[in-house]
Enzyme design. Structure first.
Site, PDB file in Angstrom:
ATOM      1  N   HIS A  19     -77.373  50.278 -56.606  1.00 43.71           N
ATOM      2  CA  HIS A  19     -77.732  49.055 -55.877  1.00 43.71           C
ATOM      3  C   HIS A  19     -78.759  49.374 -54.788  1.00 43.71           C
ATOM      4  O   HIS A  19     -79.731  48.638 -54.593  1.00 43.71           O
ATOM      5  CB  HIS A  19     -76.503  48.466 -55.175  1.00 43.71           C
ATOM      6  N   LYS A  43     -62.412  37.124 -61.064  1.00 48.06           N
ATOM      7  CA  LYS A  43     -62.525  38.560 -61.320  1.00 48.06           C
ATOM      8  C   LYS A  43     -61.722  39.320 -60.266  1.00 48.06           C
ATOM      9  O   LYS A  43     -61.884  39.076 -59.068  1.00 48.06           O
ATOM     10  CB  LYS A  43     -64.022  38.943 -61.219  1.00 48.06           C
ATOM     11  N   ARG A  96     -80.225  48.483 -65.882  1.00 49.83           N
ATOM     12  CA  ARG A  96     -79.884  49.870 -66.204  1.00 49.83           C
ATOM     13  C   ARG A  96     -80.264  50.130 -67.654  1.00 49.83           C
ATOM     14  O   ARG A  96     -81.228  49.567 -68.159  1.00 49.83           O
ATOM     15  CB  ARG A  96     -78.396  50.098 -65.954  1.00 49.83           C
ATOM     16  N   SER A 134     -70.452  50.104 -60.603  1.00 44.29           N
ATOM     17  CA  SER A 134     -69.307  50.063 -59.685  1.00 44.29           C
ATOM     18  C   SER A 134     -68.019  50.316 -60.449  1.00 44.29           C
ATOM     19  O   SER A 134     -67.100  50.954 -59.931  1.00 44.29           O
ATOM     20  CB  SER A 134     -69.232  48.699 -58.998  1.00 44.29           C
TER      21      SER A 134
HETATM   22  P1  ADP Z   1     -71.808  46.171 -61.455  1.00 42.97           P
HETATM   23  O1  ADP Z   1     -72.315  45.690 -62.771  1.00 42.97           O
HETATM   24  O2  ADP Z   1     -72.027  47.642 -61.218  1.00 42.97           O
HETATM   25  O3  ADP Z   1     -70.418  45.693 -61.074  1.00 42.97           O
HETATM   26  P2  ADP Z   1     -72.997  44.189 -59.681  1.00 42.97           P
HETATM   27  O4  ADP Z   1     -72.347  42.985 -60.222  1.00 42.97           O
HETATM   28  O5  ADP Z   1     -72.742  44.488 -58.260  1.00 42.97           O
HETATM   29  O6  ADP Z   1     -72.757  45.562 -60.409  1.00 42.97           O
HETATM   30  O7  ADP Z   1     -74.549  44.152 -60.015  1.00 42.97           O
HETATM   31  C1  ADP Z   1     -75.510  43.396 -59.337  1.00 42.97           C
HETATM   32  C2  ADP Z   1     -76.848  43.681 -59.955  1.00 42.97           C
HETATM   33  O8  ADP Z   1     -77.190  45.051 -59.700  1.00 42.97           O
HETATM   34  C3  ADP Z   1     -76.921  43.521 -61.479  1.00 42.97           C
HETATM   35  O9  ADP Z   1     -78.203  43.026 -61.810  1.00 42.97           O
HETATM   36  C4  ADP Z   1     -76.779  44.927 -61.995  1.00 42.97           C
HETATM   37  O10 ADP Z   1     -77.430  45.098 -63.238  1.00 42.97           O
HETATM   38  C5  ADP Z   1     -77.498  45.716 -60.895  1.00 42.97           C
HETATM   39  N1  ADP Z   1     -77.035  47.082 -60.835  1.00 42.97           N
HETATM   40  C6  ADP Z   1     -75.786  47.546 -60.656  1.00 42.97           C
HETATM   41  N2  ADP Z   1     -75.758  48.900 -60.677  1.00 42.97           N
HETATM   42  C7  ADP Z   1     -77.042  49.305 -60.898  1.00 42.97           C
HETATM   43  C8  ADP Z   1     -77.682  50.565 -61.071  1.00 42.97           C
HETATM   44  N3  ADP Z   1     -77.014  51.706 -61.080  1.00 42.97           N
HETATM   45  N4  ADP Z   1     -79.003  50.577 -61.265  1.00 42.97           N
HETATM   46  C9  ADP Z   1     -79.711  49.432 -61.318  1.00 42.97           C
HETATM   47  N5  ADP Z   1     -79.173  48.210 -61.195  1.00 42.97           N
HETATM   48  C10 ADP Z   1     -77.852  48.137 -60.985  1.00 42.97           C
END
Ligand code: ADP
Length: 168
Positions: A19, A43, A96, A134
């Site tokens: 992030h 969730k 990703r 995460s």
């Molecule tokens: P997660 O899928 O890890 O629970 P979130 O819901 O917090 O993450 O994700 C928010 C945004 O950040 C999404 O667009 C997700 O693809 C992106 N994201 C999460 N982890 C990464 C990472 N390691 N690299 C790039 N983008 C990420």
């Protein structure tokens, strides 16, 4: 000149280096990035919204530059309504490995159906974070594994406290 503001919505449960990589890249383009925790009551989360918010503030607002250009917030309901409230039509997301593509495509397309002016901008993290999520962090931490290469030290500390509390 009008300031360019973008919203970066997510669960951030918890914040990872992935992030943070996305946020850093987005600050090259935008004057202000609103990192906003999307409250999804369907969730089950590890950290409460308040705890996630505290983590985002403690980790992201450390430097003076960040304090000026990053805002931490949370929202529930529709992203499109939230964007109107924040007076922007730009959404930041991270991409990703290809597994994200289908979901992200659907999310961006449905938001555009609701709000045609919306632009979703994707950032690709550095390679070492492209398999980081995460949920992987939560899983490793649950079994007491080392997550220090995946999340900042403050998050490592908070995760340890959380599992100690949960496992009693
Ligand atoms: P997660 O899928 O890890 O629970 P979130 O819901 O917090 O993450 O994700 C928010 C945004 O950040 C999404 O667009 C997700 O693809 C992106 N994201 C999460 N982890 C990464 C990472 N390691 N690299 C790039 N983008 C990420």
């Amino acid at each position: 000149m009008k300031k360019k503001i973008a919203v970066y919505p997510g669960s951030f449960d918890p914040l990872t280096y992935g992030h943070m990589d996305v946020i850093q890249r987005s600050l090259k383009i935008f004057d202000r990035v609103v990192v906003s925790i999307f409250i999804n009551s369907n969730k089950k989360s590890l950290f409460s919204v308040e705890e996630r918010c505290d983590i985002l503030k403690k980790v992201l607002l450390q430097s003076a530059i960040n304090r000026k250009s990053i805002e931490i917030d949370c929202f529930d309901g529709l992203l499109v309504d939230y964007l109107k409230e924040k007076k922007t039509d730009i959404v930041i997301r991270g991409l990703r490995a290809i597994s994200d593509l289908e979901y992200e495509f659907q999310y961006a397309a449905s938001n555009r159906t609701l709000y045609p002016d919306i632009e979703t901008i994707f950032f690709m993290p550095r390679q070492r974070y492209s398999y980081l999520s995460s949920s992987v962090v939560r899983e490793i931490a649950y079994f007491n594994g080392d997550v220090s290469k995946m999340v900042p030290p403050y998050v490592v500390k908070k995760i340890k406290e959380k599992f100690k509390q949960l496992k009693g």
